[in-house]
Design a protein around this motif. Structure first.
Motif, PDB file in Angstrom:
ATOM      1  N   GLY A  57      38.292 113.836  58.808  1.00 39.75           N
ATOM      2  CA  GLY A  57      37.533 112.583  58.813  1.00 39.75           C
ATOM      3  C   GLY A  57      37.826 111.729  57.606  1.00 39.75           C
ATOM      4  O   GLY A  57      38.075 110.514  57.723  1.00 39.75           O
ATOM      5  N   TRP A  58      37.803 112.342  56.429  1.00 34.49           N
ATOM      6  CA  TRP A  58      38.025 111.568  55.213  1.00 34.49           C
ATOM      7  C   TRP A  58      39.447 111.029  55.156  1.00 34.49           C
ATOM      8  O   TRP A  58      39.668 109.865  54.840  1.00 34.49           O
ATOM      9  CB  TRP A  58      37.719 112.400  53.981  1.00 34.49           C
ATOM     10  N   SER A  59      40.433 111.868  55.483  1.00 31.39           N
ATOM     11  CA  SER A  59      41.817 111.402  55.384  1.00 31.39           C
ATOM     12  C   SER A  59      42.095 110.274  56.377  1.00 31.39           C
ATOM     13  O   SER A  59      42.818 109.328  56.055  1.00 31.39           O
ATOM     14  CB  SER A  59      42.805 112.558  55.560  1.00 31.39           C
ATOM     15  N   ALA A  60      41.510 110.329  57.570  1.00 28.33           N
ATOM     16  CA  ALA A  60      41.692 109.250  58.546  1.00 28.33           C
ATOM     17  C   ALA A  60      41.062 107.955  58.032  1.00 28.33           C
ATOM     18  O   ALA A  60      41.683 106.884  58.078  1.00 28.33           O
ATOM     19  CB  ALA A  60      41.082 109.640  59.887  1.00 28.33           C
ATOM     20  N   THR A 124      37.400 102.387  46.613  1.00 26.40           N
ATOM     21  CA  THR A 124      36.272 101.447  46.562  1.00 26.40           C
ATOM     22  C   THR A 124      35.931 100.902  47.943  1.00 26.40           C
ATOM     23  O   THR A 124      34.873 100.284  48.123  1.00 26.40           O
ATOM     24  CB  THR A 124      36.555 100.264  45.608  1.00 26.40           C
ATOM     25  N   LEU A 125      36.799 101.111  48.924  1.00 28.54           N
ATOM     26  CA  LEU A 125      36.593 100.609  50.276  1.00 28.54           C
ATOM     27  C   LEU A 125      36.139 101.694  51.260  1.00 28.54           C
ATOM     28  O   LEU A 125      35.388 101.410  52.188  1.00 28.54           O
ATOM     29  CB  LEU A 125      37.898  99.994  50.814  1.00 28.54           C
ATOM     30  N   CYS A 126      36.619 102.903  51.083  1.00 30.55           N
ATOM     31  CA  CYS A 126      36.400 103.990  52.038  1.00 30.55           C
ATOM     32  C   CYS A 126      34.966 104.527  51.945  1.00 30.55           C
ATOM     33  O   CYS A 126      34.537 104.964  50.874  1.00 30.55           O
ATOM     34  CB  CYS A 126      37.400 105.112  51.768  1.00 30.55           C
ATOM     35  N   PRO A 127      34.230 104.532  53.051  1.00 29.91           N
ATOM     36  CA  PRO A 127      32.856 105.055  53.025  1.00 29.91           C
ATOM     37  C   PRO A 127      32.756 106.516  52.593  1.00 29.91           C
ATOM     38  O   PRO A 127      31.790 106.900  51.941  1.00 29.91           O
ATOM     39  CB  PRO A 127      32.379 104.889  54.474  1.00 29.91           C
ATOM     40  N   TYR A 128      33.743 107.343  52.947  1.00 27.59           N
ATOM     41  CA  TYR A 128      33.726 108.746  52.508  1.00 27.59           C
ATOM     42  C   TYR A 128      33.847 108.811  50.985  1.00 27.59           C
ATOM     43  O   TYR A 128      33.121 109.563  50.332  1.00 27.59           O
ATOM     44  CB  TYR A 128      34.882 109.530  53.131  1.00 27.59           C
ATOM     45  N   SER A 129      34.770 108.043  50.418  1.00 25.06           N
ATOM     46  CA  SER A 129      34.944 108.041  48.963  1.00 25.06           C
ATOM     47  C   SER A 129      33.678 107.574  48.273  1.00 25.06           C
ATOM     48  O   SER A 129      33.272 108.137  47.247  1.00 25.06           O
ATOM     49  CB  SER A 129      36.115 107.131  48.567  1.00 25.06           C
ATOM     50  N   LYS A 130      33.051 106.555  48.834  1.00 23.22           N
ATOM     51  CA  LYS A 130      31.802 106.049  48.250  1.00 23.22           C
ATOM     52  C   LYS A 130      30.702 107.103  48.316  1.00 23.22           C
ATOM     53  O   LYS A 130      29.924 107.262  47.375  1.00 23.22           O
ATOM     54  CB  LYS A 130      31.349 104.788  48.985  1.00 23.22           C
TER      55      LYS A 130
END
Length: 143
Positions: A57-60, A124-130
């Motif tokens: 999920g995160w990588s996608a 800064t854009l990816c919801p998983y990273s946030k």
């Protein structure tokens, strides 16, 4: 929905799953597109585990965010761009279980400096990273 900074937001999608049996169970999405057997990490038999699902999920999501980040720099991500995500389940004698992640990123034909900038901005854009920012150890590695 109102945010505290007076901006408005709206839900654009809700993923819904039902899981039974925990790490030795099953998960199924409400639309039936996902229907998987769960097994513990390293377990025998068919199935996957939460760490693999999180990595997928995160990588996608992150690859999509890198595409948006690259577009801002007027760079097109190559069709063979990829992320090899590694999610470790870690057991500490003081903190119990936690996760740590390595995002191994391949952007063929893009110079290293641009690739690093794209990846940094994508966080800064990816919801998983946030969602995990400051909560787990994350390494972003440009291959």
């Amino acid at each position: 929905m109102e945010n505290s900074n007076n901006s408005t937001s709206k839900v654009v999608y809700t993923g819904t799953t039902t899981t039974t049996g925990g790490r030795q169970g099953a998960s199924k999405s409400s639309d039936g597109r996902l229907d998987i057997t769960l097994t513990p990490p390293g377990g025998r038999g068919e199935g996957t585990n939460p760490e693999q699902l999180f990595a997928a999920g995160w990588s996608a999501c992150f690859l999509g965010a890198m595409g948006k980040s690259a577009a801002i720099k007027n760079i097109k991500l190559p069709a063979d761009s990829r992320i090899d995500a590694e999610v470790d389940l870690v057991l500490s004698d003081t903190e119990g279980y936690s996760l740590q992640v390595r995002l191994n990123i391949s952007l063929p034909g893009i110079d290293r400096e641009d690739a690093l900038a794209i990846a940094e901005h994508a966080h800064t854009l990816c919801p998983y990273s946030k969602a995990i920012k400051g909560n787990i150890k994350v390494e972003t590695i440009i291959l």
